[in-house]
Design an enzyme around this catalytic site. Structure first.
Site, mmCIF file in Angstrom:
data_model
loop_
_atom_site.group_PDB
_atom_site.id
_atom_site.type_symbol
_atom_site.label_atom_id
_atom_site.label_comp_id
_atom_site.label_asym_id
_atom_site.label_seq_id
_atom_site.Cartn_x
_atom_site.Cartn_y
_atom_site.Cartn_z
ATOM 1 N NE ARG A 152 20.485 60.778 9.623
ATOM 2 C CZ ARG A 152 20.209 60.281 8.425
ATOM 3 N NH1 ARG A 152 20.108 61.079 7.378
ATOM 4 N NH2 ARG A 152 20.042 58.991 8.270
ATOM 5 C CE LYS A 158 22.189 74.403 28.665
ATOM 6 N NZ LYS A 158 22.283 74.427 30.138
ATOM 7 C CE LYS A 212 19.560 80.994 28.447
ATOM 8 N NZ LYS A 212 18.533 80.046 28.829
ATOM 9 N NE ARG A 256 23.723 77.570 27.842
ATOM 10 C CZ ARG A 256 23.065 77.325 26.723
ATOM 11 N NH1 ARG A 256 23.732 77.115 25.605
ATOM 12 N NH2 ARG A 256 21.750 77.297 26.706
ATOM 13 C CG ASN A 297 23.265 75.475 35.118
ATOM 14 O OD1 ASN A 297 22.259 75.521 34.427
ATOM 15 N ND2 ASN A 297 24.400 74.941 34.700
ATOM 16 C CG HIS A 330 16.521 71.465 37.317
ATOM 17 N ND1 HIS A 330 17.550 71.490 36.415
ATOM 18 C CD2 HIS A 330 15.567 72.292 36.810
ATOM 19 C CE1 HIS A 330 17.238 72.289 35.410
ATOM 20 N NE2 HIS A 330 16.048 72.787 35.623
#
Lengths: 343, 343
Positions: free
Chosen positions: B108, B130, B214, B228, B232, B239
């Protein structure tokens, strides 16, 4: 219906106590929700899940693994689940553990809720935000801590439970009494399983009390740096025997509590008469108090317990009934204590 | 050596800027640490990892999957890693993403740190918490957000990088400039790749500036509910083409930025001269600005983007160089805009 709210690290979790599965459609956006359940539960309640998308996984602890998580994630992708989607785990502890874990890692975490269908799920497994899976014989070694949005308790779901599942759940109830609530322990001594099975009000109160004990402990220590460890009473040796011998969780925890009582007798001065009271209550609710286990093999697994840090293990001991303490025991000493336990 | 600290949702992350891999042994408990790296990096730096346990995974984005995570978790179990253990991801974005994810779900969640070995890793991938893996063609669809304890930047590690990896990293640098820093964009226009490769001081300043852009954006919005998302830029279509055509991430993002500039021209009034400046800089640093892609297939993948919520997608557009905005575009409209893009 009773509504209760607990806050864990700033996140509010809603408990719908003594509520009903059929009200689920009023609590979540049905067309954006995916119910994860197992084959057994699905067969029993498919009729009440109209309108929901469902992912049905095979029943049983042996499927609480990465393969099942991968299947769920593939299904969520296929269903085009997105960040507004809602996952609902409907089932016992295996289902809610795995559903919570899958929801926690899908798209870096989407919302989820639980409808526990077993006693064990309602008093323990669905509460506290521990979600995870097993890797081989190592229980819950992969997982995260993340809270559900809600837990819905429907006691009528318990009516179809086989007897051994009732017994299974009472191990955690007895555990809660042992570590935190001498009064609850006395109540359990006075009653028997049938009393709770036959009296809805008595059962509802029992579940509420256990929900409260567990949630209270977790709310104060979500990430288990202190008192949350108390909930591991009986679980260190319990987990080690559980997968080795393919026992039901509660049965393994019962064996683990018996072992922990014996160790408490040596290490924390837990009196022999109180040790005997614990054993008597476990038997009264149909739980095993004896298992001839391979001590060497169990100790090998125990060494990999998450509660181990290098050469010591945090062990939960009783001082008296209702009063547990945590003590670090060197692995070498623990090995001796286990060897010494009466065969 | 420079020390910088950023705080994300109350958690402090230490950045060791312009530091050296050889100092790693002074920053973590060596005997409790496990380095996760890939075959390429291991071959280059094995000599500097004395005393550390290592898990070496195959190199390449195609291995950023569940099978590799399972292998890492099995190895951690075999090494008897516990809650005091420390995982270090040493490598490019694939390695740090996967190492961070494995550490986040093992028991965990145990502590981890990163030593990024590529430009892309140092200016982008290792920063922001991330961590995740791909499922088939769906990039980063499984993961969590969890911050490392530290990131160690050693610019000398970049010296052995093949030229295409330098180019790869500059896509994110140009992206940062486009969305947030017109001055940086102007600097990039004045210089060329060789200038940064040959001048250590210039490179160190460039990396620091990008780390700062960043980290600043992420610190204000760790869970990507607002700004944030700006990061992208170029990534939605990027992607979608990346895995379909097995492009390097930066190359795909470059294609995505070109597409986003074109869409910005129609939707957010991004001027043609500025569109041309972006294309010119991308080319100047060796990045592709043209790819004949299967628009239908790319759109199918794009529909599953994490930034999609039902029938709309949050798209990052430019108003001017240095100033990005987020706009929801209905999928039907986006499909038309992509179809309309010059073949």
């Amino acid at each position: 219906m009773n509504l209760l709210e607990y806050t864990f690290s700033g996140k509010k979790v809603t408990y719908y106590l003594d509520d009903s599965l059929s009200s689920l459609q009023n609590k979540v956006p049905v067309n954006r929700s995916v119910i994860i359940t197992d084959e057994t539960v699905y067969q029993a309640y498919a009729g009440q899940l109209a309108g929901f998308q469902t992912i049905v996984i095979p029943a049983g602890e042996q499927h609480k693994n990465q393969a099942t998580v991968n299947h769920i994630l593939d299904e969520l992708i296929r269903m085009e689940a997105d960040r507004q989607s809602f996952v609902i785990g409907l089932g016992g502890g295996v289902v809610t553990d795995i559903a919570g874990f899958a929801a926690s890692v899908y798209m870096r975490g989407i919302r989820f809720g639980f409808v526990p269908t077993t006693i064990l799920g309602q008093v323990d497994a669905s509460i506290g935000g521990k979600n995870g899976i097993d890797a081989g014989i190592y229980k819950n070694i992969i997982g995260v801590i993340r809270q559900p949005e809600f837990i819905l308790f429907d006691h009528t779901l318990l009516q179809t439970l086989p007897q051994e599942q009732w017994v299974n759940g009472f191990a955690e109830i007895i555990k809660h009494a042992c570590i935190r609530d001498a009064q609850l322990f006395a109540l359990l001594e006075q009653k028997k399983l049938e009393d709770f099975q036959q009296d809805h009000q008595l059962l509802a109160e029992l579940i509420r009390r256990n929900v409260d004990i567990k949630s209270g402990v977790v709310a104060k220590d979500e990430f288990e740096t202190g008192d949350r460890k108390l909930l591991n009473f009986g679980h260190t040796i319990g987990h080690a025997v559980e997968n080795t011998y393919e026992l039901l969780h509660g049965f393994a925890v019962s064996i683990g509590m018996v072992a922990a009582c014996s160790i408490s007798g040596t290490v924390s001065g837990f009196s022999v008469p109180e040790q005997e009271r614990v054993l008597k209550v476990l038997q009264q609710y149909g739980l095993p108090i004896y298992l001839e286990f391979d001590k060497k093999r169990v100790f090998e697994i125990l060494k990999m317990d998450k509660k181990r840090v290098r050469e010591e293990i945090s062990f939960v001991l009783l001082k008296t009934i209702g009063h547990a303490v945590i003590q670090k025991i060197p692995l070498t000493e623990l090995e001796e204590l286990i060897q010494k336990m009466s065969d």
